[in-house]
Scaffold this motif. Structure first.
Motif, PDB file in Angstrom:
ATOM      1  N   ARG A   5      -0.986  -9.136   3.846  1.00 33.73           N
ATOM      2  CA  ARG A   5      -0.589  -8.617   2.537  1.00 33.73           C
ATOM      3  C   ARG A   5       0.739  -7.861   2.624  1.00 33.73           C
ATOM      4  O   ARG A   5       0.898  -6.970   3.449  1.00 33.73           O
ATOM      5  CB  ARG A   5      -1.697  -7.702   2.001  1.00 33.73           C
ATOM      6  CG  ARG A   5      -1.476  -7.225   0.573  1.00 33.73           C
ATOM      7  CD  ARG A   5      -2.744  -6.666  -0.031  1.00 33.73           C
ATOM      8  NE  ARG A   5      -3.186  -5.434   0.585  1.00 33.73           N
ATOM      9  CZ  ARG A   5      -2.777  -4.221   0.206  1.00 33.73           C
ATOM     10  NH1 ARG A   5      -1.922  -4.113  -0.795  1.00 33.73           N
ATOM     11  NH2 ARG A   5      -3.242  -3.142   0.801  1.00 33.73           N
ATOM     12  N   ILE A   8       2.238  -3.534   0.127  1.00 34.24           N
ATOM     13  CA  ILE A   8       1.871  -2.167   0.500  1.00 34.24           C
ATOM     14  C   ILE A   8       3.069  -1.248   0.289  1.00 34.24           C
ATOM     15  O   ILE A   8       4.180  -1.554   0.748  1.00 34.24           O
ATOM     16  CB  ILE A   8       1.419  -2.122   1.974  1.00 34.24           C
ATOM     17  CG1 ILE A   8       0.232  -3.058   2.179  1.00 34.24           C
ATOM     18  CG2 ILE A   8       1.067  -0.695   2.395  1.00 34.24           C
ATOM     19  CD1 ILE A   8       0.175  -3.668   3.557  1.00 34.24           C
ATOM     20  N   GLY A   9       2.845  -0.126  -0.375  1.00 36.97           N
ATOM     21  CA  GLY A   9       3.934   0.829  -0.545  1.00 36.97           C
ATOM     22  C   GLY A   9       3.617   1.885  -1.578  1.00 36.97           C
ATOM     23  O   GLY A   9       3.186   1.559  -2.701  1.00 36.97           O
ATOM     24  N   VAL A  10       3.777   3.136  -1.194  1.00 37.24           N
ATOM     25  CA  VAL A  10       3.620   4.267  -2.121  1.00 37.24           C
ATOM     26  C   VAL A  10       4.791   5.230  -1.886  1.00 37.24           C
ATOM     27  O   VAL A  10       5.504   5.127  -0.890  1.00 37.24           O
ATOM     28  CB  VAL A  10       2.282   5.016  -1.896  1.00 37.24           C
ATOM     29  CG1 VAL A  10       1.106   4.083  -2.123  1.00 37.24           C
ATOM     30  CG2 VAL A  10       2.210   5.631  -0.500  1.00 37.24           C
ATOM     31  N   PHE A  60       2.477   6.040  -7.340  1.00 38.31           N
ATOM     32  CA  PHE A  60       2.409   4.583  -7.506  1.00 38.31           C
ATOM     33  C   PHE A  60       3.328   4.105  -8.633  1.00 38.31           C
ATOM     34  O   PHE A  60       3.388   2.909  -8.916  1.00 38.31           O
ATOM     35  CB  PHE A  60       0.973   4.153  -7.817  1.00 38.31           C
ATOM     36  CG  PHE A  60       0.005   4.550  -6.744  1.00 38.31           C
ATOM     37  CD1 PHE A  60      -0.267   3.708  -5.678  1.00 38.31           C
ATOM     38  CD2 PHE A  60      -0.606   5.796  -6.787  1.00 38.31           C
ATOM     39  CE1 PHE A  60      -1.135   4.099  -4.670  1.00 38.31           C
ATOM     40  CE2 PHE A  60      -1.479   6.195  -5.771  1.00 38.31           C
ATOM     41  CZ  PHE A  60      -1.742   5.352  -4.715  1.00 38.31           C
TER      42      PHE A  60
ATOM     43  N   TRP B 176      -2.981  -0.069   7.431  1.00 36.38           N
ATOM     44  CA  TRP B 176      -2.762   0.136   6.002  1.00 36.38           C
ATOM     45  C   TRP B 176      -4.088   0.156   5.252  1.00 36.38           C
ATOM     46  O   TRP B 176      -5.068  -0.458   5.666  1.00 36.38           O
ATOM     47  CB  TRP B 176      -1.815  -0.889   5.401  1.00 36.38           C
ATOM     48  CG  TRP B 176      -2.208  -2.332   5.499  1.00 36.38           C
ATOM     49  CD1 TRP B 176      -2.870  -3.078   4.573  1.00 36.38           C
ATOM     50  CD2 TRP B 176      -1.927  -3.224   6.599  1.00 36.38           C
ATOM     51  NE1 TRP B 176      -3.017  -4.369   5.019  1.00 36.38           N
ATOM     52  CE2 TRP B 176      -2.445  -4.486   6.248  1.00 36.38           C
ATOM     53  CE3 TRP B 176      -1.286  -3.075   7.835  1.00 36.38           C
ATOM     54  CZ2 TRP B 176      -2.354  -5.589   7.111  1.00 36.38           C
ATOM     55  CZ3 TRP B 176      -1.196  -4.168   8.684  1.00 36.38           C
ATOM     56  CH2 TRP B 176      -1.718  -5.406   8.310  1.00 36.38           C
ATOM     57  N   THR B 177      -4.095   0.911   4.171  1.00 37.59           N
ATOM     58  CA  THR B 177      -5.300   1.083   3.365  1.00 37.59           C
ATOM     59  C   THR B 177      -5.389  -0.011   2.294  1.00 37.59           C
ATOM     60  O   THR B 177      -4.437  -0.766   2.072  1.00 37.59           O
ATOM     61  CB  THR B 177      -5.296   2.460   2.692  1.00 37.59           C
ATOM     62  OG1 THR B 177      -4.046   2.626   2.020  1.00 37.59           O
ATOM     63  CG2 THR B 177      -5.488   3.576   3.702  1.00 37.59           C
ATOM     64  N   HIS B 199      -1.322   2.473   1.377  1.00 32.53           N
ATOM     65  CA  HIS B 199      -0.370   3.267   2.165  1.00 32.53           C
ATOM     66  C   HIS B 199      -0.364   2.786   3.620  1.00 32.53           C
ATOM     67  O   HIS B 199      -1.345   2.228   4.111  1.00 32.53           O
ATOM     68  CB  HIS B 199      -0.784   4.736   2.080  1.00 32.53           C
ATOM     69  CG  HIS B 199       0.212   5.706   2.629  1.00 32.53           C
ATOM     70  ND1 HIS B 199       1.568   5.483   2.643  1.00 32.53           N
ATOM     71  CD2 HIS B 199       0.035   6.951   3.184  1.00 32.53           C
ATOM     72  CE1 HIS B 199       2.170   6.525   3.168  1.00 32.53           C
ATOM     73  NE2 HIS B 199       1.278   7.421   3.517  1.00 32.53           N
ATOM     74  N   GLU B 271      -7.709  -1.360   5.266  1.00 30.09           N
ATOM     75  CA  GLU B 271      -7.887  -2.806   5.118  1.00 30.09           C
ATOM     76  C   GLU B 271      -7.651  -3.526   6.441  1.00 30.09           C
ATOM     77  O   GLU B 271      -8.363  -4.478   6.776  1.00 30.09           O
ATOM     78  CB  GLU B 271      -6.900  -3.331   4.070  1.00 30.09           C
ATOM     79  CG  GLU B 271      -6.997  -4.826   3.844  1.00 30.09           C
ATOM     80  CD  GLU B 271      -6.000  -5.313   2.791  1.00 30.09           C
ATOM     81  OE1 GLU B 271      -5.215  -4.493   2.265  1.00 30.09           O
ATOM     82  OE2 GLU B 271      -6.021  -6.521   2.505  1.00 30.09           O
TER      83      GLU B 271
END
Lengths: 71, 279
Positions: A5, A8-10, A60, B176-177, B199, B271
Motif C-alpha cells: 500500500r 500512507i501519510g499523515v 489527515f 505502518w498502521t 502512519h 498493518e
C-alpha cells in the motif's frame, strides 16, 4: 511489491502547532498533559480525535497554507 | 506568513554526523520518508557528502535510487531550506542547533519531482507513500514486507526477531498502521499520538523486559510524544547491540517518540512491516 500500500501519510501535529503559533515550541519543557492541551488548542481538535481519519483532524487534512488555516 | 529559501544556521551541530534520533517530520505527509531515514541512520553511520560551495552556501550531494538495484542518482542541493524566518515547514532536527534532515528532505523532494534544481516544490512530498519504498529510494536495496493479518502476534514478533541481533535490527526496518479503524481486522482505536492511523514508524528492535512480555521498539517520526495507550507500552532502559554511534543503551521515553509496544498491540494496530535486504 505490487500489493504494497502506497497511501500512507499523515502530518505531524506537533509541527502543525508550531506552524500555527509561528514559532518553535519547546515541547520537552511541557508536561505530557500540557502537550496534549497545546495540540488541542492549536489544531482545533480534541486530542483523542486527532489521530483517526474518521474525525475532522488536520493531521489527515489538506496542507495548511498559513497560520491558523488548516482546511 | 512568508516562506522563502533561507539558511538558518549550522547544518550540523556535532560534527558531520547524522544520528537516527534527529529526523523529525514537519507538516508534510512524508512520514514514510522520515521513518525510513531514521531507520537507515539507525543501521548505518551516515555521513554527509560536502560537494562544493555556490559562493554563499555549502552544497551537499545525496545518492538516491528510483528502484532496487537501479544506479544511484546523485542529487546536489545547497543548505538553503524552506523557512519563514526561523519557522520550519518540513523536516527539522530534534537538536535545534542543526537542520540536516531538512537538507536531506529537500534533496528527496528534488529527486521525487525529477527536478535538477536547488529550489524544488516541497509540496511534492505532501503526498502519501510507503516507508519501505522510501527505504528503497534511500538505499537501492531489495524490499521485503510482511502483512500482519493472517499471522499470529507470536509469528509477527518472530519474523521481526529473525532480523535482529542483540535486540537491535540488522536491516533498516519500518512499519505502518492501518488506514483507519475500519480497515483493521481487530478492534482498535487510534486515539493517542503513539498509535496514529495511516502512519509510518521506524522499528529499532525488540525488547523482552525482566517483568515479562515481548515488545517491538518503535520510533515515531513526530520525534516527540504526548500520550500513549493505557496498557501495552514498556518503559525503562533498553539494552541493544551497538548502534551506528556505538551506543548500546536507550531510554524508552515516549517524550522522544521512542517506545516499546506489546507484540499483541503491534499485531493489531499495525498493518505491516518491512525492510530492505542486503542485496
Amino acid at each position: 511489491m505490487d500489493d504494497m500500500r502506497c497511501t500512507i501519510g499523515v502530518r505531524n501535529p506537533f509541527a502543525l502547532a508550531e506552524l500555527k503559533e509561528n514559532r518553535r515550541i519547546e515541547w520537552k519543557e511541557l508536561e505530557a498533559g500540557e502537550r496534549r492541551e497545546r495540540l488541542e488548542l492549536d489544531c482545533e481538535c480534541s486530542y483523542d480525535k486527532l489521530f483517526s481519519p474518521q474525525s475532522d483532524s488536520p493531521v489527515f487534512g489538506l496542507i495548511p497554507d498559513g497560520a491558523g488555516r488548516w482546511k | 506568513m512568508t516562506f522563502a529559501w533561507q539558511k538558518p544556521g549550522g547544518v550540523f551541530s556535532n560534527g558531520l554526523t547524522m544520528p537516527f534520533s534527529r529526523p523529525v517530520q514537519g507538516v508534510l505527509k512524508d512520514c514514510h520518508f522520515i521513518a525510513a531515514l531514521s531507520s537507515y541512520a539507525w543501521m548505518s553511520k551516515l555521513r554527509p557528502n560536502l560537494s562544493g560551495n555556490d559562493g554563499e552556501c555549502d552544497l551537499y550531494s545525496f545518492s538516491l535510487f528510483s528502484e532496487s538495484r537501479s544506479p544511484a542518482q546523485t542529487v546536489e542541493v545547497s543548505e538553503r531550506i524552506w523557512l519563514n524566518n526561523s519557522q520550519y515547514y518540513g523536516a527539522r532536527s530534534s537538536d535545534p542547533q542543526e537542520y540536516w534532515p531538512a537538507v536531506y528532505e529537500k534533496a528527496y523532494a528534488a529527486f521525487r519531482s525529477d527536478q535538477i534544481t536547488d529550489t524544488p516544490s516541497m509540496k511534492v512530498l505532501d503526498a502519501t507513500g510507503n516507508p519501505v519504498m522510501s527505504l528503497v529510494h534511500l538505499t537501492g536495496k531489495t524490499p521485503v514486507f510482511v502483512t500482519n493479518a493472517g499471522l499470529t502476534a507470536e509469528m509477527v514478533f518472530t519474523r521481526i526477531k529473525q532480523k535482529t541481533q542483540g535486540n537491535k535490527t540488522t536491516v533498516p526496518m519500518v512499519a505502518w498502521t492501518y488506514e483507519s479503524e475500519n480497515a483493521a481486522p481487530a478492534q482498535v482505536i487510534y486515539d493517542n499520538d503513539a498509535l496514529v492511523a495511516n502512519h509510518s514508524y521506524s522499528i529499532l528492535g525488540i525488547f523482552n523486559p525482566p517483568a515479562g512480555g515481548h515488545y517491538v521498539v518503535l520510533r515515531n517520526s513526530f520525534g516527540i510524544g504526548a500520550g500513549e495507550p493505557d496498557e501495552g507500552v514498556a518503559h525503562g532502559e533498553w539494552s541493544h547491540a551497538a548502534d551506528s554511534s556505538g551506543s548500546t543503551r536507550l531510554n524508552l521515553d515516549i517524550a522522544d517518540g521512542i517506545f516499546a509496544l506489546d507484540m499483541n498491540l503491534f499485531h493489531d494496530y499495525f498493518e505491516a512491516f518491512g525492510y530492505v535486504g542486503l542485496h
